[in-house]
Design a protein around this motif. Structure first.
Motif, PDB file in Angstrom:
ATOM      1  N   ALA A  99     -37.548   9.746 -15.150  1.00  0.00           N
ATOM      2  CA  ALA A  99     -36.687   8.660 -15.630  1.00  0.00           C
ATOM      3  C   ALA A  99     -35.578   9.243 -16.490  1.00  0.00           C
ATOM      4  O   ALA A  99     -35.690  10.360 -16.989  1.00  0.00           O
ATOM      5  CB  ALA A  99     -37.498   7.641 -16.432  1.00  0.00           C
ATOM      6  N   LEU A 100     -34.523   8.462 -16.670  1.00  0.00           N
ATOM      7  CA  LEU A 100     -33.449   8.882 -17.564  1.00  0.00           C
ATOM      8  C   LEU A 100     -32.834   7.664 -18.234  1.00  0.00           C
ATOM      9  O   LEU A 100     -32.952   6.523 -17.749  1.00  0.00           O
ATOM     10  CB  LEU A 100     -32.386   9.680 -16.815  1.00  0.00           C
ATOM     11  CG  LEU A 100     -31.586   9.004 -15.696  1.00  0.00           C
ATOM     12  CD1 LEU A 100     -30.435   8.143 -16.241  1.00  0.00           C
ATOM     13  CD2 LEU A 100     -31.000  10.068 -14.755  1.00  0.00           C
ATOM     14  N   ILE A 101     -32.162   7.930 -19.339  1.00  0.00           N
ATOM     15  CA  ILE A 101     -31.409   6.897 -20.040  1.00  0.00           C
ATOM     16  C   ILE A 101     -30.141   7.549 -20.561  1.00  0.00           C
ATOM     17  O   ILE A 101     -30.182   8.681 -21.059  1.00  0.00           O
ATOM     18  CB  ILE A 101     -32.243   6.251 -21.162  1.00  0.00           C
ATOM     19  CG1 ILE A 101     -31.495   5.091 -21.800  1.00  0.00           C
ATOM     20  CG2 ILE A 101     -32.694   7.283 -22.200  1.00  0.00           C
ATOM     21  CD1 ILE A 101     -32.387   4.212 -22.681  1.00  0.00           C
ATOM     22  N   ASP A 102     -29.027   6.853 -20.430  1.00  0.00           N
ATOM     23  CA  ASP A 102     -27.767   7.468 -20.846  1.00  0.00           C
ATOM     24  C   ASP A 102     -27.622   7.433 -22.368  1.00  0.00           C
ATOM     25  O   ASP A 102     -28.442   6.848 -23.071  1.00  0.00           O
ATOM     26  CB  ASP A 102     -26.583   6.821 -20.132  1.00  0.00           C
ATOM     27  CG  ASP A 102     -26.220   5.448 -20.678  1.00  0.00           C
ATOM     28  OD1 ASP A 102     -25.139   4.939 -20.335  1.00  0.00           O
ATOM     29  OD2 ASP A 102     -27.018   4.869 -21.436  1.00  0.00           O
ATOM     30  N   ARG A 123     -43.403   0.382 -13.317  1.00  0.00           N
ATOM     31  CA  ARG A 123     -44.542   0.765 -14.159  1.00  0.00           C
ATOM     32  C   ARG A 123     -44.101   1.443 -15.448  1.00  0.00           C
ATOM     33  O   ARG A 123     -44.728   1.266 -16.488  1.00  0.00           O
ATOM     34  CB  ARG A 123     -45.481   1.698 -13.391  1.00  0.00           C
ATOM     35  CG  ARG A 123     -46.060   1.102 -12.131  1.00  0.00           C
ATOM     36  CD  ARG A 123     -47.152   1.996 -11.547  1.00  0.00           C
ATOM     37  NE  ARG A 123     -46.650   3.306 -11.140  1.00  0.00           N
ATOM     38  CZ  ARG A 123     -47.149   4.468 -11.583  1.00  0.00           C
ATOM     39  NH1 ARG A 123     -48.164   4.481 -12.429  1.00  0.00           N
ATOM     40  NH2 ARG A 123     -46.643   5.608 -11.147  1.00  0.00           N
ATOM     41  N   PHE A 124     -43.056   2.246 -15.385  1.00  0.00           N
ATOM     42  CA  PHE A 124     -42.580   2.997 -16.542  1.00  0.00           C
ATOM     43  C   PHE A 124     -41.266   2.397 -17.033  1.00  0.00           C
ATOM     44  O   PHE A 124     -40.461   1.892 -16.237  1.00  0.00           O
ATOM     45  CB  PHE A 124     -42.329   4.453 -16.167  1.00  0.00           C
ATOM     46  CG  PHE A 124     -43.555   5.275 -15.878  1.00  0.00           C
ATOM     47  CD1 PHE A 124     -44.802   4.700 -15.718  1.00  0.00           C
ATOM     48  CD2 PHE A 124     -43.450   6.656 -15.770  1.00  0.00           C
ATOM     49  CE1 PHE A 124     -45.930   5.460 -15.442  1.00  0.00           C
ATOM     50  CE2 PHE A 124     -44.567   7.436 -15.505  1.00  0.00           C
ATOM     51  CZ  PHE A 124     -45.797   6.838 -15.327  1.00  0.00           C
ATOM     52  N   THR A 125     -41.051   2.489 -18.342  1.00  0.00           N
ATOM     53  CA  THR A 125     -39.805   2.026 -18.947  1.00  0.00           C
ATOM     54  C   THR A 125     -39.317   3.065 -19.936  1.00  0.00           C
ATOM     55  O   THR A 125     -40.068   3.479 -20.829  1.00  0.00           O
ATOM     56  CB  THR A 125     -40.004   0.687 -19.673  1.00  0.00           C
ATOM     57  OG1 THR A 125     -40.507  -0.288 -18.754  1.00  0.00           O
ATOM     58  CG2 THR A 125     -38.679   0.200 -20.246  1.00  0.00           C
ATOM     59  N   VAL A 126     -38.067   3.473 -19.775  1.00  0.00           N
ATOM     60  CA  VAL A 126     -37.457   4.441 -20.686  1.00  0.00           C
ATOM     61  C   VAL A 126     -36.564   3.682 -21.668  1.00  0.00           C
ATOM     62  O   VAL A 126     -35.902   2.702 -21.301  1.00  0.00           O
ATOM     63  CB  VAL A 126     -36.657   5.510 -19.904  1.00  0.00           C
ATOM     64  CG1 VAL A 126     -35.528   4.895 -19.090  1.00  0.00           C
ATOM     65  CG2 VAL A 126     -36.153   6.596 -20.826  1.00  0.00           C
TER      66      VAL A 126
END
Length: 121
Positions: A47-50, A65-68
């Motif tokens: 996963a990534l987040i800016d 299922r996953f949250t960043v």
């Protein structure tokens, strides 16, 4: 420097929340990525987040299922992992990349030491 925490042993269907603390005043200028690796296999994007926290992206196998997320005031990125499966067992790494996010691990400038996640069946 990046320091991950929050890994551990959990039963299938359970949850864990990983944290990645950055020792860098310019954390808000870095996009954050999460990757994982199983011994004998290549490291894979999770996963990534800016840098602003406005854009996220997920590998297909963790979508839903996953949250960043991130808290720039705390210099910390998070990976909330729900509905964990035995195949999610791996060493999880966070990484930082200046500004624009990327799924490519080679684009990242800084890496943590990893935190182990083990999901029992």
């Amino acid at each position: 420097q990046l320091v991950e925490s929050g890994g551990g042993l959990v039963q299938a269907g359970g949850s864990l929340k990983l944290s990645c603390l950055a020792n860098k005043a310019t954390f808000s200028s870095y996009s954050m990525g999460w990757f994982r690796q199983v011994p004998g296999q290549d490291r894979q994007f999770v996963a990534l987040i800016d840098w602003r926290g406005s854009t996220t992206d997920y590998a297909e196998f963790v979508k839903g299922r996953f949250t960043v997320s991130r808290d720039n005031d705390k210099n910390t990125a998070y990976l909330q992992m729900n509905s964990l499966k035995p195949e999610d067992t791996a060493l999880y790494y966070c990484a930082a990349k200046y500004y624009r996010p990327s799924r490519n691990e080679e684009d990242y400038d800084y890496w943590g030491q990893g935190t182990q996640v083990t999901v029992s069946s």
